[in-house]
Every structure is written in structure tokens, then in C-alpha cells.
Design a protein around this motif. Structure first.
Motif, PDB file in Angstrom:
ATOM      1  N   VAL A  64       0.827  -1.205   0.000  1.00  0.00           N
ATOM      2  CA  VAL A  64       0.000   0.000   0.000  1.00  0.00           C
ATOM      3  C   VAL A  64       0.863   1.257   0.000  1.00  0.00           C
ATOM      4  O   VAL A  64       0.638   2.189  -0.786  1.00  0.00           O
ATOM      5  N   LYS A  65       1.867   1.307   0.872  1.00  0.00           N
ATOM      6  CA  LYS A  65       2.714   2.492   0.961  1.00  0.00           C
ATOM      7  C   LYS A  65       3.375   2.820  -0.373  1.00  0.00           C
ATOM      8  O   LYS A  65       3.482   3.989  -0.756  1.00  0.00           O
ATOM      9  N   LEU A  66       3.810   1.785  -1.087  1.00  0.00           N
ATOM     10  CA  LEU A  66       4.509   2.008  -2.347  1.00  0.00           C
ATOM     11  C   LEU A  66       3.584   2.512  -3.444  1.00  0.00           C
ATOM     12  O   LEU A  66       4.026   3.195  -4.376  1.00  0.00           O
ATOM     13  N   SER A  67       2.302   2.186  -3.327  1.00  0.00           N
ATOM     14  CA  SER A  67       1.359   2.588  -4.374  1.00  0.00           C
ATOM     15  C   SER A  67       0.731   3.950  -4.111  1.00  0.00           C
ATOM     16  O   SER A  67       0.058   4.501  -4.989  1.00  0.00           O
ATOM     17  N   CYS A  68       0.940   4.508  -2.922  1.00  0.00           N
ATOM     18  CA  CYS A  68       0.328   5.797  -2.579  1.00  0.00           C
ATOM     19  C   CYS A  68       1.147   6.960  -3.137  1.00  0.00           C
ATOM     20  O   CYS A  68       2.380   6.905  -3.197  1.00  0.00           O
ATOM     21  N   LYS A  69       0.445   8.010  -3.533  1.00  0.00           N
ATOM     22  CA  LYS A  69       1.107   9.205  -4.067  1.00  0.00           C
ATOM     23  C   LYS A  69       1.457  10.197  -2.964  1.00  0.00           C
ATOM     24  O   LYS A  69       2.280  11.088  -3.173  1.00  0.00           O
ATOM     25  N   GLY A  70       0.814  10.087  -1.815  1.00  0.00           N
ATOM     26  CA  GLY A  70       1.090  10.999  -0.716  1.00  0.00           C
ATOM     27  C   GLY A  70       1.455  10.256   0.556  1.00  0.00           C
ATOM     28  O   GLY A  70       1.646   9.037   0.565  1.00  0.00           O
ATOM     29  N   MET A  71       1.544  10.997   1.639  1.00  0.00           N
ATOM     30  CA  MET A  71       1.866  10.391   2.928  1.00  0.00           C
ATOM     31  C   MET A  71       0.714   9.511   3.397  1.00  0.00           C
ATOM     32  O   MET A  71      -0.442   9.739   3.043  1.00  0.00           O
ATOM     33  N   ASN A  72       1.048   8.505   4.208  1.00  0.00           N
ATOM     34  CA  ASN A  72       0.034   7.574   4.694  1.00  0.00           C
ATOM     35  C   ASN A  72       0.454   7.016   6.036  1.00  0.00           C
ATOM     36  O   ASN A  72       1.636   7.080   6.398  1.00  0.00           O
ATOM     37  N   TYR A  73      -0.514   6.470   6.745  1.00  0.00           N
ATOM     38  CA  TYR A  73      -0.251   6.002   8.113  1.00  0.00           C
ATOM     39  C   TYR A  73      -1.327   5.008   8.498  1.00  0.00           C
ATOM     40  O   TYR A  73      -2.489   5.150   8.108  1.00  0.00           O
ATOM     41  N   ILE A  74      -0.954   3.980   9.252  1.00  0.00           N
ATOM     42  CA  ILE A  74      -1.928   3.029   9.777  1.00  0.00           C
ATOM     43  C   ILE A  74      -1.687   2.837  11.265  1.00  0.00           C
ATOM     44  O   ILE A  74      -0.540   2.767  11.723  1.00  0.00           O
ATOM     45  N   CYS A  75      -2.770   2.803  12.020  1.00  0.00           N
ATOM     46  CA  CYS A  75      -2.712   2.547  13.464  1.00  0.00           C
ATOM     47  C   CYS A  75      -3.605   1.350  13.750  1.00  0.00           C
ATOM     48  O   CYS A  75      -4.803   1.384  13.454  1.00  0.00           O
ATOM     49  N   ILE A  76      -3.027   0.290  14.295  1.00  0.00           N
ATOM     50  CA  ILE A  76      -3.762  -0.950  14.538  1.00  0.00           C
ATOM     51  C   ILE A  76      -3.705  -1.278  16.023  1.00  0.00           C
ATOM     52  O   ILE A  76      -2.654  -1.195  16.658  1.00  0.00           O
ATOM     53  N   TYR A  77      -4.850  -1.646  16.574  1.00  0.00           N
ATOM     54  CA  TYR A  77      -4.906  -2.152  17.945  1.00  0.00           C
ATOM     55  C   TYR A  77      -5.866  -3.329  17.950  1.00  0.00           C
ATOM     56  O   TYR A  77      -7.061  -3.159  17.718  1.00  0.00           O
ATOM     57  N   ALA A  78      -5.326  -4.518  18.204  1.00  0.00           N
ATOM     58  CA  ALA A  78      -6.122  -5.752  18.152  1.00  0.00           C
ATOM     59  C   ALA A  78      -6.762  -5.865  16.763  1.00  0.00           C
ATOM     60  O   ALA A  78      -6.049  -5.897  15.766  1.00  0.00           O
ATOM     61  N   ASP A  79      -8.094  -5.908  16.685  1.00  0.00           N
ATOM     62  CA  ASP A  79      -8.737  -6.048  15.374  1.00  0.00           C
ATOM     63  C   ASP A  79      -9.351  -4.734  14.886  1.00  0.00           C
ATOM     64  O   ASP A  79     -10.155  -4.729  13.959  1.00  0.00           O
ATOM     65  N   ASP A  80      -8.968  -3.617  15.495  1.00  0.00           N
ATOM     66  CA  ASP A  80      -9.431  -2.302  15.038  1.00  0.00           C
ATOM     67  C   ASP A  80      -8.267  -1.555  14.398  1.00  0.00           C
ATOM     68  O   ASP A  80      -7.132  -1.626  14.887  1.00  0.00           O
ATOM     69  N   PHE A  81      -8.531  -0.833  13.331  1.00  0.00           N
ATOM     70  CA  PHE A  81      -7.465  -0.045  12.722  1.00  0.00           C
ATOM     71  C   PHE A  81      -8.032   1.206  12.060  1.00  0.00           C
ATOM     72  O   PHE A  81      -9.182   1.251  11.642  1.00  0.00           O
ATOM     73  N   VAL A  82      -7.195   2.228  12.006  1.00  0.00           N
ATOM     74  CA  VAL A  82      -7.502   3.487  11.337  1.00  0.00           C
ATOM     75  C   VAL A  82      -6.365   3.798  10.384  1.00  0.00           C
ATOM     76  O   VAL A  82      -5.192   3.669  10.747  1.00  0.00           O
ATOM     77  N   CYS A  83      -6.701   4.185   9.157  1.00  0.00           N
ATOM     78  CA  CYS A  83      -5.694   4.553   8.168  1.00  0.00           C
ATOM     79  C   CYS A  83      -5.874   6.011   7.788  1.00  0.00           C
ATOM     80  O   CYS A  83      -7.010   6.496   7.674  1.00  0.00           O
ATOM     81  N   ALA A  84      -4.774   6.714   7.606  1.00  0.00           N
ATOM     82  CA  ALA A  84      -4.807   8.113   7.206  1.00  0.00           C
ATOM     83  C   ALA A  84      -4.019   8.281   5.917  1.00  0.00           C
ATOM     84  O   ALA A  84      -2.931   7.716   5.765  1.00  0.00           O
ATOM     85  N   PHE A  85      -4.578   9.057   4.993  1.00  0.00           N
ATOM     86  CA  PHE A  85      -3.936   9.299   3.704  1.00  0.00           C
ATOM     87  C   PHE A  85      -3.963  10.792   3.401  1.00  0.00           C
ATOM     88  O   PHE A  85      -4.940  11.480   3.698  1.00  0.00           O
ATOM     89  N   GLN A  86      -2.896  11.263   2.795  1.00  0.00           N
ATOM     90  CA  GLN A  86      -2.818  12.666   2.424  1.00  0.00           C
ATOM     91  C   GLN A  86      -3.799  13.004   1.309  1.00  0.00           C
ATOM     92  O   GLN A  86      -4.407  14.081   1.314  1.00  0.00           O
ATOM     93  N   TYR A  87      -3.965  12.063   0.367  1.00  0.00           N
ATOM     94  CA  TYR A  87      -4.832  12.314  -0.784  1.00  0.00           C
ATOM     95  C   TYR A  87      -6.022  11.362  -0.783  1.00  0.00           C
ATOM     96  O   TYR A  87      -5.893  10.174  -0.465  1.00  0.00           O
ATOM     97  N   LYS A  88      -7.170  11.911  -1.202  1.00  0.00           N
ATOM     98  CA  LYS A  88      -8.394  11.122  -1.224  1.00  0.00           C
ATOM     99  C   LYS A  88      -8.283   9.917  -2.143  1.00  0.00           C
ATOM    100  O   LYS A  88      -8.792   8.840  -1.830  1.00  0.00           O
ATOM    101  N   GLN A  89      -7.624  10.070  -3.296  1.00  0.00           N
ATOM    102  CA  GLN A  89      -7.534   8.961  -4.248  1.00  0.00           C
ATOM    103  C   GLN A  89      -6.800   7.771  -3.647  1.00  0.00           C
ATOM    104  O   GLN A  89      -7.128   6.614  -3.939  1.00  0.00           O
ATOM    105  N   ASP A  90      -5.813   8.031  -2.783  1.00  0.00           N
ATOM    106  CA  ASP A  90      -5.117   6.937  -2.097  1.00  0.00           C
ATOM    107  C   ASP A  90      -6.051   6.239  -1.119  1.00  0.00           C
ATOM    108  O   ASP A  90      -6.024   5.010  -0.985  1.00  0.00           O
ATOM    109  N   ALA A  91      -6.878   7.018  -0.411  1.00  0.00           N
ATOM    110  CA  ALA A  91      -7.831   6.443   0.544  1.00  0.00           C
ATOM    111  C   ALA A  91      -8.856   5.577  -0.174  1.00  0.00           C
ATOM    112  O   ALA A  91      -9.191   4.473   0.281  1.00  0.00           O
TER     113      ALA A  91
END
Length: 259
Positions: A64-91
Motif C-alpha cells: 500500500v505504501k509504495l502505491s500511494c502518491k502521498g503520505m500515509n499512516y496506519i494505526c492498529i490495535y487488536a482487530d481495530d485499525f484506522v488509516c490516514a492518507f494525504q490524498y483522497k484517491q489513495d484512501a
């Protein structure tokens, strides 16, 4: 997956036994899992985390990181996760791919909890929010005019906690006070330790106020006569040293989170 790191065959056989082991339910019946880790098994959380590491963590890092055009981030805790992307198209690209990726591992997304939102300090007027691990996150501004992510107890979680406490009071109301109050103190201390984050004092205080009101009501239902008036109950509350709402997070942790 475990075999990638573990060569001990006896240990791997033990893990397989764990996966097949049943769980004793409250009605005395033993339930055997059909697939996956047994719900309630003591080893299930760590096995689930290992499974998700290969199903999601590594995929996000290597693909995923390699295919994104902007900055990105994932936060995982157990089976819950949130992802953040700089650009909407990456999201959008990730949103379309993650379901298929997890499906390869026999997993499904909870559709009612999965969506894409605009969450930017440059568009605070949209007032968007999301919930994660029992907290509600929004953008706000400090007294110095700096942008900050604010956190408060998710309203739904707050209601569930108060409902659970009401049920606990109903069951415990006839216990002696010297047995009831130590258990209450342990509950409130644990609640402070989890929800006592900087900026969440309002929700924390609201919970404590409601707890005091609910306990007062149920203790006065122990018999046809009232057990306490408000002054007597307040004196008892103080005598047993019930903890007040308290922020336990340090400023250092807050700065790290904001960064």
C-alpha cells in the motif's frame, strides 16, 4: 505463519491444540470453534495479532505504501485499525482493496464501522469525527490558536459504561459497604487509567458524577426505608476515599500523539 519464525514442532502442535480447544460458557456447556481462534481463549488475542500482522500490517507496509502518491499512516490495535492518507484517491484505492485482501484470509470488514471521511485541520469547518478504541476524535484549536486533535469518550461508549454500572449496582446493592466500596474504587481507578487522556476531563467528570448519582439511588433501594440522605452518602463517599476524575496522561505523551 508461525512456522516462518518457529521451528519447534512440539510448540506448534501445542498451538494447534489451542485452536481446537473449546471454551466453557457461563451455562456450563463447552463450545468448540468452527474456524479461527476460540472466543474467550487466553491465547486468542496474541494469535489474532500475529494473523493480522501478516494479513494487514505487512501488506500495508510492502504494497500500500509504495502505491500511494502521498503520505500515509496506519494505526492498529487488536482487530481495530484506522488509516490516514494525504490524498483522497489513495484512501479510495485502499478502501477498495482492503476488503479483498482480508477476504483472502477468511476475514470480513465490519461494514457499519468502515467508511471514508475527510479529516483535515485545513477543513475544520466540516466538523468531521471518527471513533477509535472508545474515543471520539475531532479537530480543534488550543487557546494559543494551534491546531490539535481533541479526544473525548465516545458517547455510545459512555452510555454503555453507565448502563453496565447501573446493572452492577443493582446486583451489589445489598452487599456490605466495606465490600462494595473497594470494588467501586477499583472500577473507577481502571476507568481513569483508560479514559484519563488530556482533553477528556469533561467526559471523565460526567461519568463520575453519574456513577455517584446511580450508586446513591440503588443504595437507597435496599429496603423500604432510605439508607442515606445526600449528606450521609457524601460523607461515606469521602470516608472510603473514592477517587475523583483524574487525567493520567502526561504532556509528553500528548505531544508525541500530536506529532
Amino acid at each position: 505463519m508461525l512456522e516462518l519464525r518457529i521451528a519447534d514442532k512440539a510448540f506448534l502442535r501445542l498451538i494447534k491444540k489451542w485452536l481446537k480447544a473449546g471454551v466453557l460458557d457461563i451455562d456450563g456447556m463447552v463450545k468448540h470453534p468452527v474456524t479461527g481462534c476460540p472466543q474467550g481463549g487466553v491465547i486468542s488475542p496474541i494469535l489474532a495479532n500475529i494473523y493480522l500482522h501478516y494479513a494487514l500490517d505487512l501488506w500495508f507496509e510492502k504494497r500500500v505504501k509504495l502505491s500511494c502518491k502521498g503520505m500515509n499512516y496506519i494505526c492498529i490495535y487488536a482487530d481495530d485499525f484506522v488509516c490516514a492518507f494525504q490524498y483522497k484517491q489513495d484512501a479510495v484505492q485502499f478502501y477498495q482493496a482492503v476488503g479483498e485482501r482480508l477476504g483472502k484470509f477468511g476475514l470480513e470488514l465490519a461494514q457499519e464501522k468502515t467508511n471514508i471521511i475527510s479529516f483535515s485541520r485545513f477543513r475544520k469547518e466540516e466538523n468531521t469525527k471518527f471513533e477509535f478504541l472508545g474515543f471520539e476524535f475531532r479537530w480543534g484549536v488550543t487557546l494559543k490558536g494551534e491546531d490539535i486533535i481533541t479526544r473525548r469518550t465516545a458517547p455510545g461508549k459512555l452510555r454503555k459504561s453507565l448502563a453496565a454500572f447501573t446493572e452492577w449496582c443493582r446486583e451489589m446493592r445489598n452487599k456490605r459497604l466495606r465490600r462494595l466500596f473497594p470494588k467501586l474504587i477499583a472500577k473507577l481507578r481502571g476507568y481513569n487509567n483508560y479514559y484519563g487522556l488530556i482533553g477528556n476531563y469533561g467526559s471523565l467528570s460526567k461519568f463520575h458524577e453519574q456513577v455517584k448519582r446511580i450508586l446513591y439511588k440503588w443504595l437507597n433501594r435496599r429496603s423500604q426505608r432510605r439508607s442515606f440522605n445526600l449528606d450521609e452518602f457524601s460523607a461515606c463517599w469521602k470516608r472510603y476515599g473514592v477517587p475523583e476524575p483524574r487525567i493520567v496522561e502526561s504532556d509528553l505523551v500528548q505531544l508525541h500523539f500530536d506529532f
